[in-house]
Design a protein around this motif. Structure first.
Motif, PDB file in Angstrom:
ATOM      1  N   ILE A 256       0.839  -1.200   0.000  1.00 45.59           N
ATOM      2  CA  ILE A 256       0.000   0.000   0.000  1.00 45.59           C
ATOM      3  C   ILE A 256       0.872   1.247   0.000  1.00 45.59           C
ATOM      4  CG2 ILE A 256      -1.649   1.357   1.341  1.00 45.59           C
ATOM      5  CD1 ILE A 256      -2.962  -0.991  -0.029  1.00 45.59           C
ATOM      6  N   VAL A 257       1.880   1.275   0.848  1.00 44.69           N
ATOM      7  CA  VAL A 257       2.778   2.428   0.926  1.00 44.69           C
ATOM      8  C   VAL A 257       3.525   2.608  -0.383  1.00 44.69           C
ATOM      9  CG1 VAL A 257       4.673   3.498   2.197  1.00 44.69           C
ATOM     10  CG2 VAL A 257       3.002   2.092   3.413  1.00 44.69           C
ATOM     11  N   SER A 258       3.945   1.515  -0.987  1.00 45.76           N
ATOM     12  CA  SER A 258       4.637   1.598  -2.279  1.00 45.76           C
ATOM     13  C   SER A 258       3.734   2.191  -3.347  1.00 45.76           C
ATOM     14  CB  SER A 258       5.111   0.202  -2.708  1.00 45.76           C
ATOM     15  OG  SER A 258       6.073  -0.300  -1.808  1.00 45.76           O
ATOM     16  N   GLN A 259       2.454   1.827  -3.316  1.00 47.57           N
ATOM     17  CA  GLN A 259       1.511   2.374  -4.289  1.00 47.57           C
ATOM     18  C   GLN A 259       1.353   3.880  -4.120  1.00 47.57           C
ATOM     19  OE1 GLN A 259      -0.422   0.952  -7.019  1.00 47.57           O
ATOM     20  NE2 GLN A 259      -0.351   3.189  -7.222  1.00 47.57           N
ATOM     21  N   ILE A 260       1.264   4.332  -2.877  1.00 47.60           N
ATOM     22  CA  ILE A 260       1.109   5.764  -2.635  1.00 47.60           C
ATOM     23  C   ILE A 260       2.354   6.519  -3.094  1.00 47.60           C
ATOM     24  CG2 ILE A 260       0.590   7.531  -0.916  1.00 47.60           C
ATOM     25  CD1 ILE A 260      -0.658   5.324   0.800  1.00 47.60           C
ATOM     26  N   LYS A 261       3.508   5.928  -2.923  1.00 46.68           N
ATOM     27  CA  LYS A 261       4.745   6.572  -3.388  1.00 46.68           C
ATOM     28  C   LYS A 261       4.754   6.690  -4.914  1.00 46.68           C
ATOM     29  CE  LYS A 261       7.672   5.349   0.538  1.00 46.68           C
ATOM     30  NZ  LYS A 261       8.843   4.581   1.041  1.00 46.68           N
ATOM     31  N   ARG A 262       4.219   5.682  -5.607  1.00 47.20           N
ATOM     32  CA  ARG A 262       4.115   5.773  -7.068  1.00 47.20           C
ATOM     33  C   ARG A 262       3.131   6.864  -7.474  1.00 47.20           C
ATOM     34  NH1 ARG A 262       4.622   0.075  -6.561  1.00 47.20           N
ATOM     35  NH2 ARG A 262       2.367  -0.226  -6.617  1.00 47.20           N
ATOM     36  N   ASP A 263       2.049   7.008  -6.693  1.00 43.57           N
ATOM     37  CA  ASP A 263       1.099   8.096  -6.959  1.00 43.57           C
ATOM     38  C   ASP A 263       1.753   9.453  -6.743  1.00 43.57           C
ATOM     39  OD1 ASP A 263      -0.938   6.266  -7.489  1.00 43.57           O
ATOM     40  OD2 ASP A 263      -1.586   6.207  -5.404  1.00 43.57           O
ATOM     41  N   LEU A 264       2.513   9.570  -5.666  1.00 50.23           N
ATOM     42  CA  LEU A 264       3.217  10.819  -5.379  1.00 50.23           C
ATOM     43  C   LEU A 264       4.215  11.139  -6.492  1.00 50.23           C
ATOM     44  CD1 LEU A 264       3.941  13.180  -3.516  1.00 50.23           C
ATOM     45  CD2 LEU A 264       5.484  11.625  -2.282  1.00 50.23           C
ATOM     46  N   LEU A 265       4.915  10.123  -6.960  1.00 52.40           N
ATOM     47  CA  LEU A 265       5.863  10.317  -8.062  1.00 52.40           C
ATOM     48  C   LEU A 265       5.153  10.807  -9.314  1.00 52.40           C
ATOM     49  CD1 LEU A 265       8.691   9.972  -9.337  1.00 52.40           C
ATOM     50  CD2 LEU A 265       8.090   7.559  -9.756  1.00 52.40           C
ATOM     51  N   ARG A 266       4.010  10.208  -9.626  1.00 44.48           N
ATOM     52  CA  ARG A 266       3.253  10.595 -10.811  1.00 44.48           C
ATOM     53  C   ARG A 266       2.797  12.054 -10.722  1.00 44.48           C
ATOM     54  NH1 ARG A 266      -0.562   6.988 -10.413  1.00 44.48           N
ATOM     55  NH2 ARG A 266      -2.009   8.328  -9.279  1.00 44.48           N
ATOM     56  N   VAL A 267       2.306  12.459  -9.560  1.00 44.29           N
ATOM     57  CA  VAL A 267       1.817  13.827  -9.378  1.00 44.29           C
ATOM     58  C   VAL A 267       2.955  14.835  -9.487  1.00 44.29           C
ATOM     59  CG1 VAL A 267       0.904  15.414  -7.638  1.00 44.29           C
ATOM     60  CG2 VAL A 267      -0.251  13.250  -8.057  1.00 44.29           C
ATOM     61  N   MET A 268       4.083  14.548  -8.882  1.00 45.57           N
ATOM     62  CA  MET A 268       5.208  15.486  -8.910  1.00 45.57           C
ATOM     63  C   MET A 268       5.811  15.586 -10.311  1.00 45.57           C
ATOM     64  SD  MET A 268       7.130  15.279  -5.211  1.00 45.57           S
ATOM     65  CE  MET A 268       7.723  13.606  -5.413  1.00 45.57           C
ATOM     66  N   GLU A 269       5.818  14.494 -11.044  1.00 53.57           N
ATOM     67  CA  GLU A 269       6.307  14.548 -12.424  1.00 53.57           C
ATOM     68  C   GLU A 269       5.394  15.403 -13.290  1.00 53.57           C
ATOM     69  OE1 GLU A 269       8.754  10.336 -13.062  1.00 53.57           O
ATOM     70  OE2 GLU A 269       6.615  10.424 -13.553  1.00 53.57           O
ATOM     71  N   GLN A 270       4.094  15.273 -13.080  1.00 52.37           N
ATOM     72  CA  GLN A 270       3.149  16.067 -13.864  1.00 52.37           C
ATOM     73  C   GLN A 270       3.218  17.545 -13.492  1.00 52.37           C
ATOM     74  OE1 GLN A 270      -0.912  14.539 -13.997  1.00 52.37           O
ATOM     75  NE2 GLN A 270      -0.173  12.444 -13.750  1.00 52.37           N
ATOM     76  N   ALA A 271       3.383  17.827 -12.189  1.00 54.85           N
ATOM     77  CA  ALA A 271       3.408  19.215 -11.745  1.00 54.85           C
ATOM     78  C   ALA A 271       4.714  19.904 -12.127  1.00 54.85           C
ATOM     79  CB  ALA A 271       3.194  19.281 -10.233  1.00 54.85           C
ATOM     80  N   GLY A 272       5.820  19.173 -12.094  1.00 55.01           N
ATOM     81  CA  GLY A 272       7.130  19.755 -12.392  1.00 55.01           C
ATOM     82  C   GLY A 272       7.678  20.544 -11.214  1.00 55.01           C
ATOM     83  N   GLY A 273       8.993  20.736 -11.197  1.00 57.00           N
ATOM     84  CA  GLY A 273       9.630  21.517 -10.150  1.00 57.00           C
ATOM     85  C   GLY A 273      10.045  20.721  -8.933  1.00 57.00           C
TER      86      GLY A 273
END
Length: 568
Positions: A256-273
C-alpha cells in the motif's frame, strides 16, 4: 468463622442473582439487526428498524442519522444519504465537548443516559462516505457534475482540518484541569479508585492519532480534479502516517505504501519543479525513468460488518483481611462468549505485553492468550482507611456488579480478494483500512477509564443507599437485609454503553490498476476461509485519467443487494 461463612453464603447467592439478571440483558441491538437485513437486500425493513429504535431527537439521535445515512448510501440514495450524514456530522461537532452536567449524569445514572457522541474515528468516515456520494451524484448528472465534484473536495478539505486538529490534540490534549462538575462523594471515590485503573503505558501504541487512509483518499480525489499540489500534500501526509506507525498499528501491507509513493511520483512529475524529490522516489521504487501517464482505476472494496460491542460484567467486593478490592468476571452467554469475556479480562490486566495479546485477539487466535486466575486483586494499601472512612468498604459488603464493554475476537473470514477485468485476473486487493481494529483498539484504549467510571457509579449508588438505610434507624438484622436488597436493585440498573455505528464495514480492501479508456467489465472475487467465493461484477465506462470505483461486499448474503456497487 461464622461471619466468614455468613459472608460466603450471601456472596454466592448474590452471584447467582447477578447471573440470573444477565439473562435479560443479552439482546441484538436494532442497528445490528438492520445491517443484517441490509445484507439480504431488505433495505426498507432495515431503515424501519432504525427509525423504531433510534429517535431523531433522543439521546441516541446520532445513530439515527449515521445508520440511515449508511443504509441510503448502500441503496444508492446518495442525496438523501448526504442529508442524513450532514446531520450526524453536526451532532458530533456539537457534542465534541461533553457538558459538565452530562458527565456527572453518566457517573450517577449510567452511560446510556447521556447523548451518544460517536467515536473519534467516525468523523473521517462521515467525510469519506459523503465524498463517495458526491462523486456518484456527479456521474449521474451532466449539468451539475462539476458542482458535485467540488463538493467532494470540500469534504476532503474539512477532513484535513479535522485531522490537523486531531494530531494537535493527541500530542498534548489534557482535560484533567477542567472542572469535573462532580459532587464531593463521587470525587472522593474517584480519588481512591483513580490509581487502580491508571492507563497502562502499553496503551500508547493503540491510540488513534491520525488517519493515513483518509489522507490517501483525499489525494486521489484531489488528483482526479487535477489539483496536483493538494494531491501531493495529501499523498505525502499519507506516506508519513503509514510509515510513522499507522501501517503497523492496523496491519497494513508495505504494498500500500509503495503504491502511494508511485502516486506521489506521478503527481510530482506532472506538476514539475520537484527534480530532487522525483530522483529520490525513483531510487526508492527502483524506477529508472519516468513512464508515460495512463488512466488508472482505484478500487475500494468495503467488506463485511464491523464487530459488535457487548456487555461484560464483573462482581466487585472488598477483602477486609487483605485490605484489597477483588474483581471477579461474571461469565455469561455461549461458551465462545464466555471464553472471550475471560480473556478480555486477562488481556487488560495481564503483566505481559498488551500489544502482543491484542495482536492474537485481533486475528481470532485467543488460544495464545494466557489463562490465569479469574480474579483481579487490587490492594488498596495506605488508601484503605480512606475507603473505610467514606463507607466504601461497608457498602461493598454484598458486592457490586460492574458493567463494561468488550468485543469478541475478530473473525478471519477473508482469504483473499481478486479483481478481474474483462474476464482476466489482474491483481489481488490489499487491506488498506480496518474498522474492526479501530473498534477493538478504541475499546482497549478506553477500557481503564470505562471501568473506573463504572466502578465509581456503582459505589456512589451503594453509598447513597447505605446512608439512606442508616437514616431509617433500622436494627442490624433489617439493615443487613435492606443493604442486600439494595445490592440486587443496583445490579439490575448497572449497564454498559453498547451504542455504536454498526453498519460500517469490517475492513476496506484496495488496489489501483492501469486501464484504458472505454467500457470494461470489472469483477471482484472474494475468497472466504470457508471455501465460498463471492462474485460481484459491473460494467463501467472509464472516461477520466483517475477513476474511483467502490463496492460493499457482504459475506453472508443469500442474494446480492441492489445496487451492489457504485461507479464513480
Amino acid at each position: 468463622m461464622q461471619v466468614n461463612t455468613y459472608f460466603k453464603s450471601h456472596f454466592s447467592f448474590l452471584t447467582v442473582v447477578y447471573v440470573l439478571l444477565l439473562s435479560g440483558c443479552q439482546s441484538t441491538p436494532a442497528n445490528k439487526s438492520a445491517i443484517l437485513l441490509a445484507q439480504q437486500g431488505e433495505f426498507e425493513s432495515a431503515k424501519q428498524a432504525i427509525r423504531t429504535d433510534y429517535s431523531p431527537v433522543g439521546k441516541s439521535k446520532l445513530l439515527h442519522y449515521l445508520e440511515l445515512g449508511m443504509l441510503n448510501h448502500l441503496q444508492g440514495n446518495y442525496q438523501r444519504s448526504n442529508e442524513l450524514l450532514n446531520e450526524a456530522q453536526q451532532i458530533i461537532e456539537d457534542q465534541y465537548t461533553i457538558s459538565v452536567s452530562e458527565r456527572a449524569l453518566a457517573l450517577v445514572s449510567g452511560p446510556t443516559y447521556t447523548t451518544y457522541a460517536g467515536k473519534i474515528y467516525h468523523r473521517p468516515l462521515i467525510n469519506f462516505y459523503k465524498a463517495l456520494n458526491y462523486n456518484a451524484l456527479a456521474n449521474q448528472s451532466d449539468i451539475d457534475r462539476q458542482a458535485y465534484l467540488d463538493s467532494a473536495l470540500v469534504e476532503m478539505r474539512q477532513l484535513d482540518t479535522y485531522l490537523s486538529g486531531l494530531k494537535d490534540r493527541t500530542g498534548g490534549y489534557d482535560d484533567q484541569d477542567q472542572p469535573s462538575g462532580l459532587d464531593s462523594l463521587t470525587e472522593q471515590i474517584n480519588n481512591i479508585t483513580r490509581p487502580l485503573f491508571a492507563p497502562n503505558d502499553l496503551l500508547k501504541d493503540i491510540e488513534y492519532k491520525d488517519d493515513a487512509f483518509a489522507h490517501y483518499v483525499s489525494g486521489i480525489l484531489f488528483e482526479r480534479s487535477e489539483e496536483l499540489d493538494s494531491a501531493r500534500i495529501q499523498y505525502q501526509r499519507a506516506i508519513q502516517a503509514f510509515e510513522g506507525g499507522f501501517a503497523k498499528q492496523y496491519a497494513i501491507s508495505d504494498s500500500i505504501v509503495s503504491q502511494i509513493k508511485r502516486d506521489l511520483l506521478r503527481v510530482m512529475e506532472q506538476a514539475g519543479g520537484y527534480d530532487s524529490e522525483v530522483f529520490a522516489l525513483r531510487k526508492t521504487l527502483n524506477i529508472t525513468k519516468s513512464t508515460q501517464p495512463q488512466p488508472v482505476l482505484n478500487i475500494f472494496q468495503n467488506i463485511g460488518i464491523g464487530p459488535q460491542r457487548k456487555q461484560f460484567n464483573l462482581l466487585l467486593r472488598a477483602d477486609k483481611e487483605a485490605k484489597a478490592l477483588v474483581m471477579t468476571p461474571i461469565l455469561w452467554g455461549t461458551q465462545h462468549e464466555q471464553q472471550a469475556q475471560m480473556r478480555w479480562f486477562q488481556m487488560l490486566y495481564a503483566d505481559t505485553s498488551l500489544f502482543d495479546l491484542m495482536q492474537n485477539y485481533a486475528t481470532g487466535d485467543i488460544g495464545d492468550v494466557a489463562m490465569g486466575a479469574l480474579t483481579k486483586r487490587i490492594p488498596l494499601g495506605p488508601i484503605w482507611d480512606d475507603a473505610v472512612d467514606i463507607g466504601l468498604i461497608s457498602a461493598l459488603e454484598y458486592g457490586s456488579r460492574i458493567s463494561v464493554t468488550y468485543l469478541e475476537p475478530l473473525k478471519q473470514q477473508i482469504k483473499r480478494s481478486e479483481v478481474w477485468v474483462n474476464n482476466k485476473k489482474i491483481a489481488d486487493l490489499d487491506k488498506i483500512y480496518s474498522v474492526s481494529l479501530l473498534t477493538l483498539q478504541d475499546a482497549l484504549n478506553n477500557a481503564n477509564s470505562e471501568i473506573q467510571i463504572a466502578l465509581a457509579r456503582e459505589l456512589v449508588k451503594a453509598l447513597t443507599a447505605q446512608k439512606a438505610i442508616s437514616a431509617t434507624g433500622l436494627n442490624s438484622q433489617f439493615s443487613g437485609f435492606a443493604k442486600f436488597a439494595t445490592s440486587v436493585v443496583n445490579a439490575v440498573t448497572a449497564s454498559a454503553d453498547l451504542r455504536q455505528w454498526q453498519s460500517l464495514p469490517a475492513q476496506v480492501n484496495y488496489v489501483q490498476l492501469p486501464i484504458s479508456k472505454g467500457k470494461h467489465v470489472i469483477t471482484l472475487k472474494t475468497h472466504l476461509t470457508s471455501g465460498q467465493v463471492i462474485e460481484q461484477s459491473e460494467t463501467i465506462q472509464v472516461l477520466d485519467e483517475i477513476t474511483l470505483w467502490h463496492t460493499r461486499t457482504f459475506l453472508e448474503q443469500t442474494r446480492v443487494a441492489t445496487p451492489e456497487s457504485t461507479f464513480l
